[in-house]
Enzyme design. Sequence first.
Site, PDB file in Angstrom:
ATOM      1  N   ASP A 101       0.793  -1.234   0.000  1.00  0.00           N
ATOM      2  CA  ASP A 101       0.000   0.000   0.000  1.00  0.00           C
ATOM      3  C   ASP A 101       0.824   1.282   0.000  1.00  0.00           C
ATOM      4  O   ASP A 101       0.319   2.341   0.359  1.00  0.00           O
ATOM      5  CB  ASP A 101      -0.907  -0.005   1.238  1.00  0.00           C
ATOM      6  CG  ASP A 101      -0.116  -0.242   2.522  1.00  0.00           C
ATOM      7  OD1 ASP A 101       1.107   0.005   2.518  1.00  0.00           O
ATOM      8  OD2 ASP A 101      -0.723  -0.675   3.530  1.00  0.00           O
ATOM      9  N   GLU A 123      -0.068  -9.056  -0.997  1.00  0.00           N
ATOM     10  CA  GLU A 123      -0.706  -8.509   0.216  1.00  0.00           C
ATOM     11  C   GLU A 123      -1.943  -7.697  -0.169  1.00  0.00           C
ATOM     12  O   GLU A 123      -2.134  -6.548   0.243  1.00  0.00           O
ATOM     13  CB  GLU A 123       0.265  -7.653   1.048  1.00  0.00           C
ATOM     14  CG  GLU A 123      -0.180  -7.466   2.482  1.00  0.00           C
ATOM     15  CD  GLU A 123       0.765  -6.584   3.294  1.00  0.00           C
ATOM     16  OE1 GLU A 123       0.703  -5.356   3.192  1.00  0.00           O
ATOM     17  OE2 GLU A 123       1.584  -7.151   4.037  1.00  0.00           O
ATOM     18  N   GLU A 137      -2.234   5.051   2.932  1.00  0.00           N
ATOM     19  CA  GLU A 137      -2.143   3.644   2.537  1.00  0.00           C
ATOM     20  C   GLU A 137      -3.490   3.000   2.206  1.00  0.00           C
ATOM     21  O   GLU A 137      -3.584   2.157   1.312  1.00  0.00           O
ATOM     22  CB  GLU A 137      -1.422   2.834   3.626  1.00  0.00           C
ATOM     23  CG  GLU A 137       0.071   3.130   3.750  1.00  0.00           C
ATOM     24  CD  GLU A 137       0.393   4.397   4.552  1.00  0.00           C
ATOM     25  OE1 GLU A 137      -0.553   5.050   5.056  1.00  0.00           O
ATOM     26  OE2 GLU A 137       1.570   4.738   4.685  1.00  0.00           O
ATOM     27  N   HIS A 214       6.030   5.804  13.256  1.00  0.00           N
ATOM     28  CA  HIS A 214       6.491   6.607  12.109  1.00  0.00           C
ATOM     29  C   HIS A 214       5.371   7.088  11.192  1.00  0.00           C
ATOM     30  O   HIS A 214       5.605   7.870  10.281  1.00  0.00           O
ATOM     31  CB  HIS A 214       7.465   5.782  11.257  1.00  0.00           C
ATOM     32  CG  HIS A 214       6.772   4.730  10.418  1.00  0.00           C
ATOM     33  ND1 HIS A 214       6.393   3.516  10.923  1.00  0.00           N
ATOM     34  CD2 HIS A 214       6.364   4.747   9.117  1.00  0.00           C
ATOM     35  CE1 HIS A 214       5.802   2.817   9.978  1.00  0.00           C
ATOM     36  NE2 HIS A 214       5.751   3.530   8.867  1.00  0.00           N
ATOM     37  N   ARG A 216       2.375   8.648   8.978  1.00  0.00           N
ATOM     38  CA  ARG A 216       1.963  10.030   8.679  1.00  0.00           C
ATOM     39  C   ARG A 216       0.748  10.463   9.484  1.00  0.00           C
ATOM     40  O   ARG A 216       0.689  11.596   9.961  1.00  0.00           O
ATOM     41  CB  ARG A 216       1.646  10.160   7.181  1.00  0.00           C
ATOM     42  CG  ARG A 216       2.853  10.481   6.319  1.00  0.00           C
ATOM     43  CD  ARG A 216       2.413  10.660   4.849  1.00  0.00           C
ATOM     44  NE  ARG A 216       3.424  11.372   4.094  1.00  0.00           N
ATOM     45  CZ  ARG A 216       4.549  10.829   3.633  1.00  0.00           C
ATOM     46  NH1 ARG A 216       4.830   9.565   3.890  1.00  0.00           N
ATOM     47  NH2 ARG A 216       5.414  11.548   2.928  1.00  0.00           N
ATOM     48  N   HIS A 247      12.850   6.141  12.820  1.00  0.00           N
ATOM     49  CA  HIS A 247      12.783   6.333  11.363  1.00  0.00           C
ATOM     50  C   HIS A 247      13.545   7.615  10.993  1.00  0.00           C
ATOM     51  O   HIS A 247      13.468   8.616  11.712  1.00  0.00           O
ATOM     52  CB  HIS A 247      11.303   6.458  10.996  1.00  0.00           C
ATOM     53  CG  HIS A 247      10.998   6.414   9.536  1.00  0.00           C
ATOM     54  ND1 HIS A 247      11.414   7.387   8.660  1.00  0.00           N
ATOM     55  CD2 HIS A 247      10.312   5.520   8.790  1.00  0.00           C
ATOM     56  CE1 HIS A 247      10.987   7.097   7.439  1.00  0.00           C
ATOM     57  NE2 HIS A 247      10.315   5.964   7.493  1.00  0.00           N
TER      58      HIS A 247
HETATM   59  C1  UD1 Z   1       6.607   5.019   3.754  1.00  0.00           C
HETATM   60  C2  UD1 Z   1       5.227   4.506   3.349  1.00  0.00           C
HETATM   61  C3  UD1 Z   1       4.574   3.788   4.516  1.00  0.00           C
HETATM   62  C4  UD1 Z   1       5.493   2.756   5.134  1.00  0.00           C
HETATM   63  C5  UD1 Z   1       6.809   3.407   5.470  1.00  0.00           C
HETATM   64  C6  UD1 Z   1       7.811   2.462   6.080  1.00  0.00           C
HETATM   65  C7  UD1 Z   1       4.023   5.918   1.735  1.00  0.00           C
HETATM   66  C8  UD1 Z   1       3.134   7.093   1.571  1.00  0.00           C
HETATM   67  N1  UD1 Z   1       4.379   5.633   2.994  1.00  0.00           N
HETATM   68  O1  UD1 Z   1       6.374   6.035   4.725  1.00  0.00           O
HETATM   69  O2  UD1 Z   1       3.387   3.157   4.069  1.00  0.00           O
HETATM   70  O3  UD1 Z   1       4.902   2.254   6.309  1.00  0.00           O
HETATM   71  O4  UD1 Z   1       7.371   3.949   4.257  1.00  0.00           O
HETATM   72  O5  UD1 Z   1       8.920   3.190   6.565  1.00  0.00           O
HETATM   73  O6  UD1 Z   1       4.389   5.278   0.782  1.00  0.00           O
HETATM   74  N2  UD1 Z   1      14.088   8.818   4.708  1.00  0.00           N
HETATM   75  C9  UD1 Z   1      15.460   8.795   4.649  1.00  0.00           C
HETATM   76  N3  UD1 Z   1      16.066   7.614   4.319  1.00  0.00           N
HETATM   77  C10 UD1 Z   1      15.374   6.470   4.059  1.00  0.00           C
HETATM   78  C11 UD1 Z   1      13.986   6.517   4.129  1.00  0.00           C
HETATM   79  C12 UD1 Z   1      13.356   7.699   4.444  1.00  0.00           C
HETATM   80  O7  UD1 Z   1      16.113   9.780   4.877  1.00  0.00           O
HETATM   81  O8  UD1 Z   1      15.994   5.440   3.769  1.00  0.00           O
HETATM   82  C13 UD1 Z   1      13.417  10.107   5.066  1.00  0.00           C
HETATM   83  C14 UD1 Z   1      13.327  11.091   3.893  1.00  0.00           C
HETATM   84  O9  UD1 Z   1      13.519  12.373   4.389  1.00  0.00           O
HETATM   85  C15 UD1 Z   1      11.870  10.959   3.469  1.00  0.00           C
HETATM   86  C16 UD1 Z   1      11.181  10.649   4.802  1.00  0.00           C
HETATM   87  O10 UD1 Z   1      12.092   9.821   5.497  1.00  0.00           O
HETATM   88  O11 UD1 Z   1      11.409  12.152   2.896  1.00  0.00           O
HETATM   89  C17 UD1 Z   1       9.856   9.949   4.701  1.00  0.00           C
HETATM   90  O12 UD1 Z   1       9.926   8.823   3.837  1.00  0.00           O
HETATM   91  P1  UD1 Z   1       8.611   8.414   2.970  1.00  0.00           P
HETATM   92  O13 UD1 Z   1       8.895   7.189   2.187  1.00  0.00           O
HETATM   93  O14 UD1 Z   1       8.093   9.594   2.238  1.00  0.00           O
HETATM   94  O15 UD1 Z   1       7.528   8.107   4.090  1.00  0.00           O
HETATM   95  P2  UD1 Z   1       7.521   7.013   5.229  1.00  0.00           P
HETATM   96  O16 UD1 Z   1       6.935   7.676   6.429  1.00  0.00           O
HETATM   97  O17 UD1 Z   1       8.803   6.297   5.339  1.00  0.00           O
END
Ligand code: UD1
Length: 386
Positions: A101, A123, A137, A214, A216, A247
Amino acid sequence: MSKADKIKILCVFGTRPEAVKMAPLVKALQASDVVDCVVCVSAQHREMLDMVLDIFDIIPNYDLDIMTKNQDLAQITTKTLNGLMDVIGDVMPDLMLVHGDTTTTMAASLAAYYAKVRLGHIEAGLRTHNKFAPYPEELNRRIVGVCADIHFAPTITARDNLLAENVRAGSIFVTGNTEIDAVAFVTKDDHKFKNDMLKNFDFAGKRVITMTAHRRENYGKPFENIFNAVLRIADDFDDVEVVYPVHPSPVVQGSAQKMLSNHPKVHLIDPLDVDDLQNLMARSHLVLTDSGALQEGAPYHNKPVVVLREVTERPEGLAAGCLVLGGVDEQTIYIATARLLNNDVMYSDMCNAKNPFGDGLASQRILESILYYFGRTSQKPNEFNT
Ligand code: UD1
């Protein structure tokens, strides 16, 4: 078999949890002599994705490398969609597989639809029926469900959700969740932690709570409530230590560091490799989380979970007794957690509840379902059924 006669499958994923759950399937597809497996990552996550690719030894054929700091949903969607149209044109797959999702998954599904490529959804069928919980999601997976031609539902409950939306029964396969395949692969009694804090941790003398938060929809006030509840638990229970791999999102880091970094029994650590995380849970007393995957993984380790959300799309865990809903209010989270720390009977009942999410054979069932769908075998795989 010549390459041309194989089923060409393009697997697309972008975040850490998708990678963990797709990795055992990619391995199974790569091992099949009937399948030509191509992997494309969006890299919606960068470091956290690469950690998983490394552990499972997967080298993507395509890497869209889209991640930016503080990315928003529209950026993730458009970059993934644009990048994938080119990849699909290059690969010309017989089938595209996406997972769950995330926004990568949703955008990839749209790309498959635009290119008229057959789509399989791993899934499939999880629902809360509230489009803002989890956000985004719940809407993502509904969009994927509309685009998909084959639905790999992890449980019977998920299949029933799809049937209620008039999805054709013949296009649904009940497979179990590949999370359990991955967790079984990395969990070891003699695991050596890579994280320095965990290497020397007194797991025998303390009751460890593994926590993650973590999502949103929990940004802001819900995070504050969750963190206040955790501080109270750490104060009130002498033998409890909380370990929270935070996170890397700037929003999550900012809130967690501000509220939790000064408590001596709350340990904020860097994100963990999947093997460190699973083996941490295996050595913990219980788990507090808003993650979906941890709700499935913790019961594999026979650890109770307090879910840090108002609703869960994994009601099987509530029914089986492995999960309790803690909500996102300080008092409800505190009560749910304190009850498990005080009441040994309730605690051991939850530990002994049967894991309803999978049996470690989901990837194999998905592979066999694909072969059946493409007429390469007449044998329909048995359903996963707890
Ligand atoms: C995303 C998924 C969520 C999942 C989660 C697992 C969406 C909308 N959300 O949310 O469903 O549960 O991943 O973690 O698809 N960042 C880093 N390095 C990384 C990863 C993230 O720096 O390796 C930082 C970046 O600044 C990024 C922020 O984390 O902008 C958020 O990452 P993002 O993938 O947008 O959202 P998640 O909250 O991780």
